[in-house]
Motif scaffolding. Structure first.
Motif, PDB file in Angstrom:
ATOM      1  N   UNK A  30      21.421 -64.062 -10.548  1.00 47.67           N
ATOM      2  CA  UNK A  30      20.085 -64.546 -10.199  1.00 47.67           C
ATOM      3  C   UNK A  30      19.596 -63.902  -8.908  1.00 47.67           C
ATOM      4  N   UNK A  31      20.510 -63.683  -7.962  1.00 48.29           N
ATOM      5  CA  UNK A  31      20.122 -63.060  -6.695  1.00 48.29           C
ATOM      6  C   UNK A  31      19.944 -61.552  -6.823  1.00 48.29           C
ATOM      7  N   UNK A  32      20.782 -60.928  -7.626  1.00 48.38           N
ATOM      8  CA  UNK A  32      20.760 -59.462  -7.740  1.00 48.38           C
ATOM      9  C   UNK A  32      20.862 -59.063  -9.216  1.00 48.38           C
ATOM     10  N   UNK A  33      19.824 -59.370 -10.013  1.00 51.37           N
ATOM     11  CA  UNK A  33      19.915 -59.098 -11.459  1.00 51.37           C
ATOM     12  C   UNK A  33      20.008 -57.609 -11.793  1.00 51.37           C
ATOM     13  N   UNK A  34      19.595 -56.740 -10.869  1.00 50.60           N
ATOM     14  CA  UNK A  34      19.709 -55.300 -11.131  1.00 50.60           C
ATOM     15  C   UNK A  34      21.171 -54.854 -11.098  1.00 50.60           C
ATOM     16  N   UNK A  35      22.043 -55.653 -10.497  1.00 54.47           N
ATOM     17  CA  UNK A  35      23.455 -55.260 -10.317  1.00 54.47           C
ATOM     18  C   UNK A  35      24.395 -56.109 -11.178  1.00 54.47           C
ATOM     19  N   UNK A  36      24.163 -57.430 -11.195  1.00 53.51           N
ATOM     20  CA  UNK A  36      25.094 -58.338 -11.876  1.00 53.51           C
ATOM     21  C   UNK A  36      24.450 -58.916 -13.143  1.00 53.51           C
ATOM     22  N   UNK A  37      25.299 -59.236 -14.107  1.00 53.43           N
ATOM     23  CA  UNK A  37      24.812 -59.888 -15.317  1.00 53.43           C
ATOM     24  C   UNK A  37      25.876 -60.858 -15.809  1.00 53.43           C
ATOM     25  N   UNK A  38      25.404 -61.826 -16.580  1.00 49.70           N
ATOM     26  CA  UNK A  38      26.306 -62.761 -17.244  1.00 49.70           C
ATOM     27  C   UNK A  38      26.709 -62.110 -18.554  1.00 49.70           C
ATOM     28  N   UNK A  39      28.004 -61.770 -18.717  1.00 48.52           N
ATOM     29  CA  UNK A  39      28.421 -61.077 -19.941  1.00 48.52           C
ATOM     30  C   UNK A  39      29.031 -62.041 -20.961  1.00 48.52           C
ATOM     31  N   UNK A  53      17.938 -51.281  -1.076  1.00 46.85           N
ATOM     32  CA  UNK A  53      17.507 -52.625  -1.486  1.00 46.85           C
ATOM     33  C   UNK A  53      18.498 -53.233  -2.470  1.00 46.85           C
ATOM     34  N   UNK A  54      18.989 -52.437  -3.425  1.00 45.29           N
ATOM     35  CA  UNK A  54      19.970 -52.959  -4.387  1.00 45.29           C
ATOM     36  C   UNK A  54      21.280 -53.306  -3.691  1.00 45.29           C
ATOM     37  N   UNK A  55      21.679 -52.467  -2.724  1.00 43.05           N
ATOM     38  CA  UNK A  55      22.927 -52.745  -1.992  1.00 43.05           C
ATOM     39  C   UNK A  55      22.788 -54.023  -1.174  1.00 43.05           C
ATOM     40  N   UNK A  56      21.630 -54.203  -0.533  1.00 40.32           N
ATOM     41  CA  UNK A  56      21.428 -55.432   0.253  1.00 40.32           C
ATOM     42  C   UNK A  56      21.521 -56.657  -0.656  1.00 40.32           C
ATOM     43  N   UNK A  57      20.875 -56.606  -1.806  1.00 35.07           N
ATOM     44  CA  UNK A  57      20.925 -57.742  -2.728  1.00 35.07           C
ATOM     45  C   UNK A  57      22.356 -58.006  -3.206  1.00 35.07           C
ATOM     46  N   UNK A  58      23.104 -56.920  -3.485  1.00 37.13           N
ATOM     47  CA  UNK A  58      24.494 -57.092  -3.938  1.00 37.13           C
ATOM     48  C   UNK A  58      25.345 -57.717  -2.828  1.00 37.13           C
TER      49      UNK A  58
END
Ligand code: SF4
Length: 292
Positions: A30-39, A53-58
């Protein structure tokens, strides 16, 4: 700290990874959907960060993760993630990050108000992490702590001891057992301050209460959330511990109020006009009746 030996095979190769201790709270996706997903029944990295920006969110997800299940191969400045919290959402309302395993990674929020307006309000309990507490100190501490329901109390007692704040919770969710100072009783709304209304919404639990601030921000705990999959407001049918029929009635009560933000404990945050939010709420109630 995440353990590389327990890295989940679903992670794509590269720097960031999730290990097998993940409890599937979905905070990272939810915080970093570009990086993490529910598999499935856990989360993993589906895309390695490529931009700052993606690294900060991760890194924010790494800090917010309740179980320390996110790790990196490379060294990063953890303060990029730590210092992002509390994260300003809008006006004077912040998202706390630093979720707690004891509340299954539930989200908590901070309203920052001048003392003359009643002071700061912490909604549900984040993890009592020193880095977060220092930052809340700098923002004026906590005057009131509002607990939506019994699942999301986490470290409430440590925050109460730190700030000598008044805690509020409904008696039907065991507030007295938790040593809560102010018990909310019955089904009627309670005006807490001139800009805060507590609205009892039994359903998810018997004593669930949502908090409305300035007729704009609705803190919903586990009563109501946004679903990106359905692109709509939803309630959690499979996580309704008390009564789905009561939860439908409670949802109908919310039609009497105006709000533009839904700020849940789980699921996605949603922002829209008050008119659109009302339409969404009506659709949600109709859907709840169909799946009853
Ligand atoms: S935040 Fe942590 S526990 Fe929650 S889904 Fe992500 S990796 Fe799993």
């Amino acid at each position: 700290m995440a353990n590389l030996q327990q890295r989940l095979p679903e992670n794509v190769p590269g720097d960031f990874f999730v290990d097998s201790t993940c409890i599937d709270c979905d905070t990272c996706s939810e915080l970093a959907p570009a990086v993490f997903r529910d598999h499935g029944d856990q989360n993993s990295v589906h895309h390695q960060p490529e931009t700052d920006a993606e690294t900060e969110r991760a890194l924010m997800a790494l800090v917010a993760c309740p179980t320390g299940s996110i790790g990196t191969l490379e060294r990063h400045d953890a303060h990029i993630g730590i210092d992002a919290f509390p994260l300003l959402l809008a006006d004077n309302v912040y998202f706390c990050g630093f979720t707690s395993e004891s509340s299954f990674g539930a989200w908590s929020y901070l309203i920052v108000r001048p003392e003359a307006e009643g002071g700061n309000v912490l909604i549900d309990s984040p993890r009592f992490a020193t880095q977060l507490v220092k930052r809340i100190d700098a923002m004026g501490g906590v005057r009131k702590m509002f607990l939506t329901h019994k699942d999301d109390v986490a470290d409430h007692d440590r925050f109460a001891a730190r700030y000598q704040c008044e805690r509020l919770m409904h008696e039907d969710d065991g507030a007295a057992r938790h040593g809560i100072e102010t018990l909310i009783r019955g089904a009627d709304p309670v005006q807490i301050d001139h800009d805060l209304i507590a609205i009892p919404v039994p359903g998810h639990t018997r004593g669930h209460v949502v908090l409305l601030y300035r007729n704009k921000f609705l803190f919903t705990g586990d009563h109501l959330a946004w679903s990106p999959n359905r692109n709509s407001l939803i309630a959690f049918r499979r996580a309704c511990w008390y009564s789905w029929a009561e939860q439908i009635k409670s949802m109908q009560k919310l039609l009497d109020y105006e709000f533009e933000w839904v700020l849940p404990g789980h699921g996605r945050i949603h922002h829209d006009s008050a008119a659109s939010m009302r339409d969404q709420l009506e659709n949600c109630i109709q859907w709840m009746k169909e799946v009853a």
